[in-house]
Design a protein around this motif. Structure first.
Motif, PDB file in Angstrom:
ATOM      1  N   TRP A 235       0.836  -1.204   0.000  1.00 12.46           N
ATOM      2  CA  TRP A 235       0.000   0.000   0.000  1.00 12.46           C
ATOM      3  C   TRP A 235       0.868   1.251   0.000  1.00 12.46           C
ATOM      4  O   TRP A 235       0.608   2.211  -0.714  1.00 12.46           O
TER       5      TRP A 235
ATOM      6  N   ARG B 215       2.562   1.952  -3.337  1.00 12.65           N
ATOM      7  CA  ARG B 215       1.596   2.465  -4.310  1.00 12.65           C
ATOM      8  C   ARG B 215       1.333   3.955  -4.088  1.00 12.65           C
ATOM      9  O   ARG B 215       1.297   4.744  -5.038  1.00 12.65           O
ATOM     10  N   GLU B 216       1.149   4.342  -2.838  1.00 17.90           N
ATOM     11  CA  GLU B 216       0.898   5.750  -2.546  1.00 17.90           C
ATOM     12  C   GLU B 216       2.106   6.614  -2.893  1.00 17.90           C
ATOM     13  O   GLU B 216       1.961   7.696  -3.473  1.00 17.90           O
TER      14      GLU B 216
ATOM     15  N   LEU C 173      -4.118   4.717  -6.428  1.00 21.18           N
ATOM     16  CA  LEU C 173      -4.653   4.344  -5.134  1.00 21.18           C
ATOM     17  C   LEU C 173      -5.616   5.398  -4.578  1.00 21.18           C
ATOM     18  O   LEU C 173      -6.702   5.073  -4.103  1.00 21.18           O
TER      19      LEU C 173
END
Length: 251
Positions: free
Chosen positions: A112, A115-116, A134
């Motif tokens: 996560w 991705r950010e 995202l």
């Protein structure tokens, strides 16, 4: 282990790779911070995870810092649930080719965060196969957390809260918000109204009060007592004057 000991341990595990250890400011929350070469990024995280003395088994967070011409600093924070200590690992990627190895295979929770960071800074994480948008819509162009990214609101409307002179074409600043019941600067005395603060109920610039001043009678000199004005209906100086017939009758 103290932050200094954690930093020295990471440097020793990466030898002969040159790494630099320091301690972040934060007093009781200070953390060991180790700068590692870009090519040793994944090795540094693996060493912090697998070493028995460090045992950083918990992935906390990963992000980046835009250092303009110097590139981007990718920063990760790891924590040991067994020893109750943490470490910040940091590496720098060039601005022209912002690519760093993904660590999802070491810490699945990094997926996560990578991705950010990819979405907000434009940094590619080699080996991460799911760098899809995202937080932003797919048609969004640019990377909002890069320092050269221009905010749409600055383009559509001049920014009133300019920090530097001349940054805003509109000039002036934001109007100060007063608590309820507090008069405006021009409503008392001769305090000039600041530039750009004129509004409803405020006097013009230059110190002219918005309300006319009331004239007050002069105070008497010390030790003197002003004469009293007779009340309406008083009859001379006779203390018995003004009494009714019942009061003036026979005892």
């Amino acid at each position: 282990m103290t932050p200094e000991e954690v930093g020295r341990r990471v440097v020793a595990l990466l030898a002969p790779v040159e790494a630099t250890a320091s301690v972040s400011d934060g007093r009781s929350h200070a953390r060991a911070t180790v700068d590692v070469p870009l090519s040793s990024w994944a090795d540094a995280l693996r060493a912090a995870r697998d070493d028995a003395e460090l045992a950083c088994d918990f992935f906390d967070w990963l992000s980046a810092v835009d250092e303009l011409a110097a590139g981007f600093d990718v920063v990760v924070h790891l924590w040991s649930t067994r020893h109750r200590h943490g470490v910040l690992l940091r590496t720098r990627v060039p601005r022209e080719t912002p690519v760093v190895a993904s660590v999802v295979d070491l810490y699945p929770g990094a997926a996560w965060h990578e991705r950010e960071t990819h979405e907000m800074f434009g940094i590619d994480f080699a080996g991460h196969h799911g760098l899809a948008p995202l937080l932003l819509p797919p048609e969004f162009e640019g990377h909002p957390l890069r320092k050269e990214f221009v905010l749409a609101s600055r383009v559509a409307k001049p920014w009133p809260g300019a920090k530097e002179p001349g940054e805003s074409e509109a000039g002036g600043g934001r109007r100060a918000v007063r608590p309820p019941g507090v008069p405006a600067p021009g409503e008392w005395g001769t305090t000039p109204t600041p530039a750009g603060a004129a509004g409803v109920g405020e006097g013009p610039r230059g110190g002219t009060p918005a309300r006319p001043a009331r004239e007050r009678p002069a105070r008497p000199a010390p030790g003197t007592r002003p004469a009293r004005t007779p009340r309406a209906g008083a009859a001379g100086d006779d203390p018995a004057a003004g009494r009714g017939d019942d009061e003036g009758g026979t005892a």
